[in-house]
Design a protein around this motif. Structure first.
Motif, PDB file in Angstrom:
ATOM      1  N   ILE A  46     109.892  54.589  66.582  1.00 30.71           N
ATOM      2  CA  ILE A  46     109.189  55.330  65.731  1.00 30.71           C
ATOM      3  C   ILE A  46     107.578  55.072  66.104  1.00 30.71           C
ATOM      4  CG2 ILE A  46     108.442  55.730  63.180  1.00 30.71           C
ATOM      5  CD1 ILE A  46     111.255  54.765  62.676  1.00 30.71           C
ATOM      6  N   VAL A  47     106.850  56.259  66.239  1.00 32.68           N
ATOM      7  CA  VAL A  47     105.392  56.103  66.591  1.00 32.68           C
ATOM      8  C   VAL A  47     104.716  56.500  65.650  1.00 32.68           C
ATOM      9  CG1 VAL A  47     103.681  56.631  68.306  1.00 32.68           C
ATOM     10  CG2 VAL A  47     106.178  56.367  69.058  1.00 32.68           C
ATOM     11  N   GLY A  48     103.382  55.648  65.240  1.00 31.47           N
ATOM     12  CA  GLY A  48     102.558  56.188  64.169  1.00 31.47           C
ATOM     13  C   GLY A  48     101.273  55.980  64.555  1.00 31.47           C
ATOM     14  N   THR A  49     100.416  56.681  63.600  1.00 29.00           N
ATOM     15  CA  THR A  49      98.892  56.858  63.687  1.00 29.00           C
ATOM     16  C   THR A  49      98.238  57.635  62.699  1.00 29.00           C
ATOM     17  OG1 THR A  49      97.223  56.857  65.469  1.00 29.00           O
ATOM     18  CG2 THR A  49      98.845  58.935  65.206  1.00 29.00           C
ATOM     19  N   ALA A  50      96.989  57.186  62.726  1.00 27.13           N
ATOM     20  CA  ALA A  50      96.102  58.008  61.624  1.00 27.13           C
ATOM     21  C   ALA A  50      94.844  58.174  62.308  1.00 27.13           C
ATOM     22  CB  ALA A  50      95.817  57.008  60.441  1.00 27.13           C
ATOM     23  N   VAL A  51      94.343  59.227  62.135  1.00 30.08           N
ATOM     24  CA  VAL A  51      93.144  59.884  62.964  1.00 30.08           C
ATOM     25  C   VAL A  51      92.170  60.339  62.309  1.00 30.08           C
ATOM     26  CG1 VAL A  51      94.531  60.486  65.077  1.00 30.08           C
ATOM     27  CG2 VAL A  51      93.913  62.430  63.221  1.00 30.08           C
ATOM     28  N   PRO A  52      90.706  60.129  62.785  1.00 33.12           N
ATOM     29  CA  PRO A  52      89.636  60.753  62.072  1.00 33.12           C
ATOM     30  C   PRO A  52      89.292  62.150  62.184  1.00 33.12           C
ATOM     31  CG  PRO A  52      88.851  59.701  64.104  1.00 33.12           C
ATOM     32  CD  PRO A  52      90.444  59.546  63.998  1.00 33.12           C
ATOM     33  N   ASN A  53      88.666  62.738  61.276  1.00 26.13           N
ATOM     34  CA  ASN A  53      88.320  64.253  61.376  1.00 26.13           C
ATOM     35  C   ASN A  53      86.699  64.559  61.792  1.00 26.13           C
ATOM     36  OD1 ASN A  53      91.127  65.427  60.336  1.00 26.13           O
ATOM     37  ND2 ASN A  53      90.438  63.714  59.202  1.00 26.13           N
ATOM     38  N   PHE A  54      86.320  65.310  62.866  1.00 20.84           N
ATOM     39  CA  PHE A  54      84.893  65.574  63.095  1.00 20.84           C
ATOM     40  C   PHE A  54      84.924  66.606  64.035  1.00 20.84           C
ATOM     41  CE2 PHE A  54      86.236  61.961  66.022  1.00 20.84           C
ATOM     42  CZ  PHE A  54      86.009  62.691  67.359  1.00 20.84           C
ATOM     43  N   LEU A  55      83.608  67.354  64.129  1.00 23.83           N
ATOM     44  CA  LEU A  55      83.386  68.247  65.055  1.00 23.83           C
ATOM     45  C   LEU A  55      82.116  67.279  65.894  1.00 23.83           C
ATOM     46  CD1 LEU A  55      84.286  70.240  62.864  1.00 23.83           C
ATOM     47  CD2 LEU A  55      83.776  71.835  64.688  1.00 23.83           C
ATOM     48  N   ARG A  56      81.893  67.791  67.215  1.00 22.21           N
ATOM     49  CA  ARG A  56      80.735  67.258  67.895  1.00 22.21           C
ATOM     50  C   ARG A  56      80.101  68.343  68.471  1.00 22.21           C
ATOM     51  NH1 ARG A  56      84.284  62.196  70.514  1.00 22.21           N
ATOM     52  NH2 ARG A  56      83.464  60.597  69.242  1.00 22.21           N
ATOM     53  N   LYS A  57      78.713  68.298  68.743  1.00 20.79           N
ATOM     54  CA  LYS A  57      77.927  69.226  69.420  1.00 20.79           C
ATOM     55  C   LYS A  57      78.441  68.969  70.946  1.00 20.79           C
ATOM     56  CE  LYS A  57      73.799  71.076  71.297  1.00 20.79           C
ATOM     57  NZ  LYS A  57      72.456  70.827  72.136  1.00 20.79           N
ATOM     58  N   PRO A  58      79.323  70.086  71.485  1.00 17.78           N
ATOM     59  CA  PRO A  58      80.070  69.910  72.607  1.00 17.78           C
ATOM     60  C   PRO A  58      79.323  70.018  73.915  1.00 17.78           C
ATOM     61  CG  PRO A  58      80.323  72.096  71.733  1.00 17.78           C
ATOM     62  CD  PRO A  58      79.276  71.578  70.992  1.00 17.78           C
ATOM     63  N   TYR A  59      78.048  70.049  74.098  1.00 17.68           N
ATOM     64  CA  TYR A  59      77.283  70.332  75.315  1.00 17.68           C
ATOM     65  C   TYR A  59      75.839  69.722  75.373  1.00 17.68           C
ATOM     66  CZ  TYR A  59      74.558  74.052  73.400  1.00 17.68           C
ATOM     67  OH  TYR A  59      73.939  74.682  72.731  1.00 17.68           O
ATOM     68  N   GLY A  60      75.398  69.276  76.359  1.00 13.64           N
ATOM     69  CA  GLY A  60      74.042  69.054  76.477  1.00 13.64           C
ATOM     70  C   GLY A  60      73.731  68.955  78.214  1.00 13.64           C
ATOM     71  N   PRO A  61      72.646  68.195  78.427  1.00 15.58           N
ATOM     72  CA  PRO A  61      72.239  68.361  79.965  1.00 15.58           C
ATOM     73  C   PRO A  61      73.394  67.691  80.822  1.00 15.58           C
ATOM     74  CG  PRO A  61      70.340  67.586  78.727  1.00 15.58           C
ATOM     75  CD  PRO A  61      71.768  67.564  77.713  1.00 15.58           C
ATOM     76  N   GLY A  62      74.003  68.545  81.605  1.00 19.04           N
ATOM     77  CA  GLY A  62      75.072  68.199  82.436  1.00 19.04           C
ATOM     78  C   GLY A  62      76.348  67.748  82.060  1.00 19.04           C
ATOM     79  N   TRP A  63      76.677  68.250  80.826  1.00 23.26           N
ATOM     80  CA  TRP A  63      77.896  67.625  80.241  1.00 23.26           C
ATOM     81  C   TRP A  63      78.580  68.641  79.272  1.00 23.26           C
ATOM     82  CZ3 TRP A  63      78.125  66.887  74.653  1.00 23.26           C
ATOM     83  CH2 TRP A  63      76.830  66.551  74.370  1.00 23.26           C
ATOM     84  N   VAL A  64      79.789  68.752  78.966  1.00 29.05           N
ATOM     85  CA  VAL A  64      80.461  69.606  77.972  1.00 29.05           C
ATOM     86  C   VAL A  64      81.500  68.795  77.610  1.00 29.05           C
ATOM     87  CG1 VAL A  64      81.551  71.851  77.670  1.00 29.05           C
ATOM     88  CG2 VAL A  64      79.966  71.674  79.372  1.00 29.05           C
ATOM     89  N   LEU A  65      81.930  68.654  76.081  1.00 34.32           N
ATOM     90  CA  LEU A  65      83.236  68.278  75.563  1.00 34.32           C
ATOM     91  C   LEU A  65      84.143  69.331  75.342  1.00 34.32           C
ATOM     92  CD1 LEU A  65      81.420  65.488  73.349  1.00 34.32           C
ATOM     93  CD2 LEU A  65      82.532  65.130  75.569  1.00 34.32           C
ATOM     94  N   ILE A  66      85.352  69.042  75.833  1.00 34.69           N
ATOM     95  CA  ILE A  66      86.560  69.981  75.087  1.00 34.69           C
ATOM     96  C   ILE A  66      87.759  69.317  74.593  1.00 34.69           C
ATOM     97  CG2 ILE A  66      85.905  71.761  76.881  1.00 34.69           C
ATOM     98  CD1 ILE A  66      88.138  70.943  78.549  1.00 34.69           C
ATOM     99  N   GLY A  67      88.563  69.967  73.816  1.00 35.75           N
ATOM    100  CA  GLY A  67      89.682  69.489  73.129  1.00 35.75           C
ATOM    101  C   GLY A  67      89.391  68.691  72.213  1.00 35.75           C
ATOM    102  N   ASP A  68      90.239  67.559  71.959  1.00 34.23           N
ATOM    103  CA  ASP A  68      89.905  66.345  70.959  1.00 34.23           C
ATOM    104  C   ASP A  68      88.563  65.394  71.262  1.00 34.23           C
ATOM    105  OD1 ASP A  68      92.445  66.890  69.994  1.00 34.23           O
ATOM    106  OD2 ASP A  68      93.216  64.734  70.264  1.00 34.23           O
ATOM    107  N   SER A  69      87.991  65.511  72.393  1.00 34.65           N
ATOM    108  CA  SER A  69      86.967  64.919  72.640  1.00 34.65           C
ATOM    109  C   SER A  69      85.619  65.786  71.844  1.00 34.65           C
ATOM    110  CB  SER A  69      86.529  64.701  74.074  1.00 34.65           C
ATOM    111  OG  SER A  69      86.092  65.811  74.613  1.00 34.65           O
ATOM    112  N   GLY A  70      85.778  66.883  71.592  1.00 36.58           N
ATOM    113  CA  GLY A  70      84.731  67.660  70.983  1.00 36.58           C
ATOM    114  C   GLY A  70      85.035  67.989  69.642  1.00 36.58           C
ATOM    115  N   TYR A  71      86.276  68.218  69.109  1.00 38.27           N
ATOM    116  CA  TYR A  71      86.808  68.546  67.873  1.00 38.27           C
ATOM    117  C   TYR A  71      88.140  67.853  67.663  1.00 38.27           C
ATOM    118  CZ  TYR A  71      89.112  71.564  64.515  1.00 38.27           C
ATOM    119  OH  TYR A  71      89.868  72.129  63.368  1.00 38.27           O
ATOM    120  N   HIS A  72      88.032  67.069  66.561  1.00 36.12           N
ATOM    121  CA  HIS A  72      89.207  66.204  66.247  1.00 36.12           C
ATOM    122  C   HIS A  72      89.618  66.489  64.724  1.00 36.12           C
ATOM    123  CE1 HIS A  72      92.283  63.049  66.273  1.00 36.12           C
ATOM    124  NE2 HIS A  72      92.192  63.236  67.723  1.00 36.12           N
TER     125      HIS A  72
END
Ligand SMILES: Cc1cc2nc3c(=O)[nH]c(=O)nc-3n(C[C@H](O)[C@H](O)[C@H](O)COP(=O)(O)OP(=O)(O)OC[C@H]3O[C@@H](n4cnc5c(N)ncnc54)[C@H](O)[C@@H]3O)c2cc1C
Length: 402
Positions: A264-290
């Motif tokens: 049995i595997v378990g976890t609990a996760v936080p909830n947030f959005l991030r600004k997903p881009y800036g100079p030279g970078w982009v966030l997608i999937g869980d790294s940008g919206y969890h």
């Protein structure tokens, strides 16, 4: 600055990273994807893929490979609230069913597809540092196990590296709409628990649990309790996991005849959005919206980001649009699309009893097949909660019930 070897470097090769890389390489761009995992590789996920994400796999010409693994279709989503059950069709005429391919299966297909599209894929490669020059991300540093440190440069670096994103840690993006951990969830795989193409969810007192079929004649069974009980139940989570099913005696009876085939595997996760881009970078999937996993939206959202960011970056790489304009569109489209479901997900994950008005509405939905289909479609990301809970739709449901 030294010249970039790659147009795009992607950190993370699962649901968000590999499709993004694949789509960009199919457009002729030079793409490197790295992941510290080696595939096939499992990850914590119950891997329900809602019909719109199935549609993405079809559009990307990958669905046949997923189906060839023997993963069964899911044509009904049923929500058992105790006194009544709302059961409906999750999809549309064009895309009627969901699937739940194991991540060992799905992620391998995505990584292979990226490679076949011309992406350079480096497995077993952990990124340790992000290269930032004159305020702009210009590359990554990392190594394979036992190897020496290497630096790679790209015109843009995409973080598809999940909740604990190395890229996000380096660029510290604005984080918004944050919510605390709400739910402690635990799951395992069971054999001899036939589902007949159904996703079944049970909503009970301070508990919610669900089951659906996956590869190898197995059924995933997940359930949870409010996060405030996480510590208290932690030492004895197996007993609590098994005890919760007794709140739905017919389901508990089916489970007694089944066999648990995994830990049995378990976890609990936080909830947030991030600004997903800036100079030279982009966030997608869980790294940008969890968000909490109770509505199983992660793969769907990762696929949507992949398409949106690949389209936007293609425009930028071909000189059709500035980077900031293309990525601002990605952020605003993402936020507009996800916010109603984000709020609903948080409400559901709190495991609070539904407010009286919602309870009345659910009773009115029960037995009205069109409304039950719509309810299933809300949970399948086909219909927006905003449309389902709109005044005129609610009025229609009550009128039909009176
Ligand atoms: C209990 C649980 C159940 C879930 N059930 C569902 C479900 O039923 N349906 C659904 O749609 N979603 C579900 N989700 C959510 C879903 O699993 C995620 O949203 C999805 O995996 C996100 O994909 P991703 O590609 O953004 O990130 P991930 O899947 O987290 O992949 C990130 C990748 O980045 C790599 N990486 C990270 N850091 C580095 C580094 N420094 N260097 C190299 N590589 C790195 C990792 O090795 C990993 O392979 C569930 C989540 C949980 C926790």
């Amino acid at each position: 600055m030294p010249e970039s070897t790659y147009d795009v470097i992607v950190i993370g090769a699962r649901c968000a990273g590999s499709p993004t890389a694949m789509l960009l390489a199919r457009q002729g761009h030079r793409v490197l994807v790295v992941d510290r995992a080696t595939f096939p590789s499992d990850t914590i996920s119950t891997h329900l893929v809602h019909p719109p994400a199935v549609a993405a796999l079809r559009r990307w010409r990958l669905l046949d490979q997923v189906l060839a693994t023997g993963c069964p279709p899911i044509d009904t989503y049923a929500f058992d609230f105790g006194p009544f059950t709302i059961a409906g069709a999750p999809g549309t005429d064009a895309e009627p069913v969901a699937y739940a391919p194991r991540r060992t299966v799905l992620d391998q297909i995505l990584v292979d597809a990226a490679r076949e599209s011309g992406v350079e894929v480096r497995e077993g490669f952990g990124v340790t540092d992000i290269v930032i020059e004159a305020g702009s991300v210009t590359g990554i540093q990392g190594r394979t196990k036992g190897g020496s440190t290497v630096t790679e440069r790209g015109r843009v670096v995409i973080g598809a590296d999940g909740l604990h994103s190395t890229l996000a840690r380096a660029v510290t993006p604005e984080q918004y709409a944050e919510k605390p951990k709400l739910l402690a969830g635990y799951y395992a795989y069971w054999s001899d628990l036939p589902m007949d193409g159904r996703f079944e969810a049970y909503v009970r007192d301070e508990r919610a649990f669900a089951a659906w079929p996956t590869n190898d004649d197995l059924t995933v069974v997940i359930g949870g309790w409010p996060f405030r009980d996480f510590e208290a139940n932690r030492a004895d989570f197996e007993r609590h996991y098994l005890a919760m099913f007794e709140q739905a005696p017919p389901f508990a009876e089916r489970l007694r005849k089944a066999n648990r085939e995994s830990r049995i595997v378990g976890t609990a996760v936080p909830n947030f959005l991030r600004k997903p881009y800036g100079p030279g970078w982009v966030l997608i999937g869980d790294s940008g919206y969890h968000k909490d996993f109770i509505t199983a939206m992660g793969i769907h959202d990762a696929f949507r980001d992949a398409q949106s960011v690949a389209d936007g970056l293609h425009e930028w790489l071909t000189g059709a649009r500035p980077f900031d304009a293309a990525m601002a569109d990605y952020q605003s489209a993402r936020d507009q699309a996800v916010m109603p479901m984000y709020e609903l997900t948080a409400e559901l994950a709190s495991l609070e009893p539904p407010p009286p008005e919602l309870e009345k509405l659910l009773q009115a939905v029960h037995g009205n097949q069109a409304a039950m289909d719509d309810f299933a479609r809300v949970n399948a990301a086909v219909m927006s909660p905003a449309d389902f809970f709109a005044d005129d739709n609610v009025a229609r449901i009550f009128a039909a019930a009176s």
